[in-house]
Write a protein that holds these residues in place. Structure first.
Motif, short mmCIF file in Angstrom:
data_model
loop_
_atom_site.label_atom_id
_atom_site.label_comp_id
_atom_site.label_asym_id
_atom_site.label_seq_id
_atom_site.Cartn_x
_atom_site.Cartn_y
_atom_site.Cartn_z
N ALA A 182 -6.50 18.73 7.91
CA ALA A 182 -5.33 17.91 8.23
C ALA A 182 -5.72 16.74 9.14
O ALA A 182 -5.25 15.61 8.94
N ARG A 183 -6.59 17.02 10.11
CA ARG A 183 -7.03 15.96 11.02
C ARG A 183 -7.81 14.89 10.26
O ARG A 183 -7.60 13.68 10.45
N CYS A 184 -8.69 15.31 9.37
CA CYS A 184 -9.49 14.34 8.59
C CYS A 184 -8.60 13.52 7.66
O CYS A 184 -8.83 12.31 7.50
N GLU A 185 -7.61 14.17 7.04
CA GLU A 185 -6.71 13.42 6.17
C GLU A 185 -5.92 12.38 6.95
O GLU A 185 -5.71 11.26 6.48
N ALA A 186 -5.51 12.74 8.18
CA ALA A 186 -4.79 11.77 9.01
C ALA A 186 -5.70 10.61 9.39
O ALA A 186 -5.29 9.44 9.36
N GLU A 187 -6.95 10.91 9.71
CA GLU A 187 -7.91 9.84 10.04
C GLU A 187 -8.15 8.94 8.83
O GLU A 187 -8.27 7.72 8.98
N LEU A 188 -8.24 9.52 7.64
CA LEU A 188 -8.43 8.71 6.44
C LEU A 188 -7.23 7.80 6.17
O LEU A 188 -7.41 6.65 5.75
N ARG A 189 -6.03 8.32 6.41
CA ARG A 189 -4.85 7.47 6.24
C ARG A 189 -4.88 6.30 7.22
O ARG A 189 -4.57 5.16 6.85
N GLN B 149 -7.57 4.96 8.60
CA GLN B 149 -8.63 4.04 8.19
C GLN B 149 -8.19 3.19 6.99
O GLN B 149 -8.49 2.00 6.92
N GLY B 150 -7.49 3.81 6.05
CA GLY B 150 -7.00 3.06 4.89
C GLY B 150 -6.01 1.98 5.30
O GLY B 150 -6.07 0.84 4.82
N GLN B 151 -5.13 2.33 6.21
CA GLN B 151 -4.16 1.34 6.68
C GLN B 151 -4.86 0.23 7.46
O GLN B 151 -4.51 -0.95 7.34
N ARG B 152 -5.86 0.60 8.24
CA ARG B 152 -6.61 -0.40 9.00
C ARG B 152 -7.33 -1.38 8.05
O ARG B 152 -7.33 -2.59 8.26
N ILE B 153 -7.90 -0.87 6.98
CA ILE B 153 -8.58 -1.73 6.01
C ILE B 153 -7.57 -2.67 5.34
O ILE B 153 -7.85 -3.87 5.17
N ASN B 154 -6.41 -2.14 4.98
CA ASN B 154 -5.39 -3.00 4.37
C ASN B 154 -4.93 -4.08 5.34
O ASN B 154 -4.74 -5.24 4.95
N GLU C 36 -2.15 -3.74 15.64
CA GLU C 36 -3.02 -2.97 16.54
C GLU C 36 -2.21 -1.91 17.28
O GLU C 36 -2.69 -0.79 17.49
N ALA C 37 -0.99 -2.24 17.70
CA ALA C 37 -0.14 -1.26 18.37
C ALA C 37 0.21 -0.11 17.42
O ALA C 37 0.18 1.06 17.81
N ALA C 38 0.52 -0.45 16.17
CA ALA C 38 0.85 0.58 15.18
C ALA C 38 -0.36 1.47 14.91
O ALA C 38 -0.24 2.69 14.78
N GLU C 39 -1.56 0.87 14.83
CA GLU C 39 -2.79 1.66 14.62
C GLU C 39 -3.02 2.59 15.79
O GLU C 39 -3.43 3.74 15.61
N GLY C 40 -2.78 2.10 17.01
CA GLY C 40 -2.95 2.95 18.19
C GLY C 40 -2.03 4.16 18.15
O GLY C 40 -2.44 5.27 18.50
N MET C 41 -0.81 3.96 17.69
CA MET C 41 0.12 5.09 17.58
C MET C 41 -0.30 6.04 16.46
O MET C 41 -0.18 7.26 16.60
N LEU C 42 -0.82 5.51 15.36
CA LEU C 42 -1.28 6.37 14.26
C LEU C 42 -2.49 7.18 14.66
O LEU C 42 -2.64 8.34 14.26
N ILE C 43 -3.36 6.58 15.47
CA ILE C 43 -4.55 7.29 15.92
C ILE C 43 -4.16 8.37 16.92
O ILE C 43 -4.71 9.48 16.91
N ALA C 44 -3.20 8.06 17.79
CA ALA C 44 -2.81 9.01 18.83
C ALA C 44 -2.03 10.20 18.26
O ALA C 44 -2.06 11.29 18.82
#
Length: 132
Positions: free
Chosen positions: A69-76, A78-83, A118-126
């Motif tokens: 589950a943690r890896c899938e969240a990280e992949l999501r 990363q995918g959003q960051r690339i987009n 960047e703020a949205a990515e920070g929330m997704l990572i956290a």
């Protein structure tokens, strides 16, 4: 009659006499009871080991599911960051085609959008880290 027997011979005759007095059945029953007790003990040890292994497998499966589950969240993320990066590159490339007078407001809008991303990515990572 004086028989000078060696000591080992006297021991053998003593053991044979004891077996003969108790009977071979008594010795056989004692030996079989001993073997049955050893088998029961080894069965209990094996069942205890199997129970410990089952608990360990359950624990490992649970930790595997958490890791997945943690890896899938990280992949999501990363995918959003690339987009988002691709979108920013296209926006900056589009700036070169815009006249100089209109670049400043567009550049400010891009910077604002980038800060929001960047703020949205920070929330997704956290979020996955907070879930642990």
């Amino acid at each position: 009659m004086n028989l000078n027997l060696p000591p080992w011979a006297m021991m053998v005759s003593l053991v044979v006499g004891m077996i003969g007095s108790a009977g071979f059945g008594g010795v056989l029953k004692t030996w079989l009871d001993h073997q049955r007790g050893k088998r029961k003990q080894s069965d209990e040890v094996a069942m205890a080991m199997a129970a410990r292994l089952e608990e360990r497998v359950k624990h490992l499966e649970a930790s595997r599911d958490d890791e997945r589950a943690r890896c899938e969240a990280e992949l999501r993320v990363q995918g959003q960051r690339i987009n988002n990066q691709r979108l920013m590159i296209f926006s900056l490339l589009h700036l070169f085609e815009v006249p100089a007078a209109r670049r400043k407001p567009m550049l400010d809008a891009i910077r604002t959008e980038l800060a929001g991303m960047e703020a949205a990515e920070g929330m997704l990572i956290a979020a996955p880290i907070a879930a642990e």
